[in-house]
Design an enzyme around this catalytic site. Structure first.
Site, PDB file in Angstrom:
ATOM      1  CB  THR A   5      -9.584   1.649   7.398  1.00  0.00           C
ATOM      2  OG1 THR A   5      -9.560   2.191   6.238  1.00  0.00           O
ATOM      3  CG2 THR A   5     -10.960   0.762   7.339  1.00  0.00           C
ATOM      4  CD  GLU A  20      -7.245  -6.261   3.019  1.00  0.00           C
ATOM      5  OE1 GLU A  20      -6.444  -5.554   3.899  1.00  0.00           O
ATOM      6  OE2 GLU A  20      -7.271  -6.027   1.857  1.00  0.00           O
ATOM      7  CG  HIS A  80      -8.458   3.894   0.952  1.00  0.00           C
ATOM      8  ND1 HIS A  80      -8.667   3.706   2.240  1.00  0.00           N
ATOM      9  CD2 HIS A  80      -9.915   3.798   0.518  1.00  0.00           C
ATOM     10  CE1 HIS A  80      -9.984   4.087   2.651  1.00  0.00           C
ATOM     11  NE2 HIS A  80     -10.777   4.094   1.513  1.00  0.00           N
ATOM     12  CG  ASP A 100      -3.467   4.778   0.651  1.00  0.00           C
ATOM     13  OD1 ASP A 100      -3.364   4.365  -0.574  1.00  0.00           O
ATOM     14  OD2 ASP A 100      -4.264   4.233   1.393  1.00  0.00           O
ATOM     15  CG  HIS A 101       0.915   5.788   5.187  1.00  0.00           C
ATOM     16  ND1 HIS A 101       0.221   6.664   5.814  1.00  0.00           N
ATOM     17  CD2 HIS A 101       0.708   4.558   5.750  1.00  0.00           C
ATOM     18  CE1 HIS A 101      -0.611   6.046   7.053  1.00  0.00           C
ATOM     19  NE2 HIS A 101      -0.272   4.817   6.393  1.00  0.00           N
ATOM     20  CD  GLU A 133      -7.171  -0.793   1.191  1.00  0.00           C
ATOM     21  OE1 GLU A 133      -7.055  -1.884   1.459  1.00  0.00           O
ATOM     22  OE2 GLU A 133      -7.181   0.531   1.390  1.00  0.00           O
ATOM     23  CG  ASN A 161      -1.644   1.017   1.303  1.00  0.00           C
ATOM     24  OD1 ASN A 161      -1.527   2.243   1.033  1.00  0.00           O
ATOM     25  ND2 ASN A 161      -3.167   0.668   1.692  1.00  0.00           N
ATOM     26  CG  HIS A 174      -5.603  -1.986   9.564  1.00  0.00           C
ATOM     27  ND1 HIS A 174      -5.837  -0.838   8.504  1.00  0.00           N
ATOM     28  CD2 HIS A 174      -5.571  -1.353  10.842  1.00  0.00           C
ATOM     29  CE1 HIS A 174      -6.109   0.283   9.355  1.00  0.00           C
ATOM     30  NE2 HIS A 174      -5.806   0.130  10.696  1.00  0.00           N
ATOM     31  N   GLY A 175      -2.185  -2.768  10.063  1.00  0.00           N
ATOM     32  CA  GLY A 175      -1.321  -3.048  11.112  1.00  0.00           C
ATOM     33  C   GLY A 175      -0.228  -4.136  11.217  1.00  0.00           C
ATOM     34  CG  HIS A 193       2.126   2.526   9.306  1.00  0.00           C
ATOM     35  ND1 HIS A 193       3.060   2.421  10.391  1.00  0.00           N
ATOM     36  CD2 HIS A 193       1.692   4.080   9.437  1.00  0.00           C
ATOM     37  CE1 HIS A 193       3.058   3.670  11.118  1.00  0.00           C
ATOM     38  NE2 HIS A 193       2.578   4.786  10.333  1.00  0.00           N
ATOM     39  NE  ARG A 212     -10.254   8.329   4.122  1.00  0.00           N
ATOM     40  CZ  ARG A 212     -10.369   7.584   5.083  1.00  0.00           C
ATOM     41  NH1 ARG A 212      -9.590   6.647   5.510  1.00  0.00           N
ATOM     42  NH2 ARG A 212     -11.562   7.740   6.087  1.00  0.00           N
ATOM     43  NE  ARG A 225      -8.597  10.850   5.354  1.00  0.00           N
ATOM     44  CZ  ARG A 225      -9.247  10.496   6.541  1.00  0.00           C
ATOM     45  NH1 ARG A 225      -8.266  10.163   7.258  1.00  0.00           N
ATOM     46  NH2 ARG A 225     -10.162  11.041   6.733  1.00  0.00           N
ATOM     47  CG  HIS A 226      -4.142   8.937   1.596  1.00  0.00           C
ATOM     48  ND1 HIS A 226      -5.254   7.956   0.766  1.00  0.00           N
ATOM     49  CD2 HIS A 226      -4.689   8.302   2.900  1.00  0.00           C
ATOM     50  CE1 HIS A 226      -5.663   7.321   1.375  1.00  0.00           C
ATOM     51  NE2 HIS A 226      -5.414   7.395   2.480  1.00  0.00           N
ATOM     52  NE  ARG A 286       6.436  21.422   3.896  1.00  0.00           N
ATOM     53  CZ  ARG A 286       7.663  21.919   4.161  1.00  0.00           C
ATOM     54  NH1 ARG A 286       8.182  22.456   3.282  1.00  0.00           N
ATOM     55  NH2 ARG A 286       7.926  22.062   5.336  1.00  0.00           N
TER      56      ARG A 286
END
Length: 241
Positions: free
Chosen positions: A101, A151, A43, A9-10, A70, A7, A191-192, A214, A45, A49-50, A18
């Site tokens: 999420t 998932e 993802h 996304d980050h 996603e 993923n 996730h995580g 992440h 959204r 946001r990203h 910025r």
């Protein structure tokens, strides 16, 4: 054999901090692919946001691996999926105030609604997954939607602070994997998950892929994205030995 899907996304989160043009999530997707990722997850959204629409389009055009999108179960996202044609869509819940999420999608009582939503997606040959908690009733409801995959949300397991609580959450996931495979669903986990807690799934049959973002991006800050992805991809490969 389970595979790693990364993923990115980050990377987009950092860019959007910025509202600039770097770092580029499309480049991150390409690097993750070259380092051993079997697929890329983004993802998109509703609040953007990203990940942005252009990110999804460019990753689909430039990467050779699977693109997993996603998204929430909205008409807008359905239209985007039908236009982009990713390898797979994964239906997730969204709340505006959440940082990420927080739990699985509620499928109970929505089986017909989700089946109708996914029908045109399936008609285009796009696979589908539902991001759900390891609840037997949710798993059975997910099967009724016609989705090929689920998932299982591993966040409660990853976030548990006490050993007993972590073991309880792990047991729920293991039972969920077993139930899902018994009723014909393919199972992804996400996730995580990180380089340590993923080890508890090493000898678990029935897991198709691990969705991880992440922890890979956090390690990449210190050792680089290429090595961070290679480390996780090599770890996942040992699960098939």
């Amino acid at each position: 054999m389970p595979v790693l899907v990364v993923n990115v996304d980050h990377v987009a989160t950092l860019r959007q901090a910025r509202m600039g043009i770097e770092p580029e999530p499309v480049t991150a997707a390409y690097m993750a692919e070259m380092a051993g990722a079997t697929g890329i997850i983004v993802h998109l959204r509703e609040d953007r946001r990203h990940i942005q629409d252009r990110d999804v389009e460019l990753i689909k055009q430039t990467c050779n691996t699977r693109l997993h999108l996603e998204m929430a179960a909205t008409k807008e996202m359905q239209s985007i999926a039908l236009n982009i044609e990713p390898e797979m869509v994964c239906m997730v819940p969204e709340k505006r105030q959440e940082l990420t999420t927080e739990g699985g999608l509620n499928c109970i009582g929505r089986e017909d609604e989700l089946r109708d939503f996914l029908a045109p997606i399936h008609a285009k040959g796009i696979r589908s997954s539902l991001f759900i908690d390891a609840d037997p009733k949710q798993i059975q409801a997910a099967q009724a939607t016609g989705a090929e995959y689920i998932e299982i949300h591993t966040g409660h397991y990853a976030d548990a602070k006490e050993i007993d609580a972590r073991n309880d959450e792990l047991e729920k996931i293991l039972k969920g994997v077993a139930l899902a495979t018994d009723i014909g669903l393919k199972v992804n986990l996400g996730h995580g998950l990180n380089y340590r807690n993923i080890l508890n799934f090493k000898d678990v049959p029935g897991i198709t892929e691990y969705s991880i973002g992440h922890s890979i991006m956090a390690r990449a800050i210190f050792i680089g994205l290429d090595q961070a992805v290679r480390d996780m991809a090599n770890l996942v490969r040992t699960f098939a030995d």
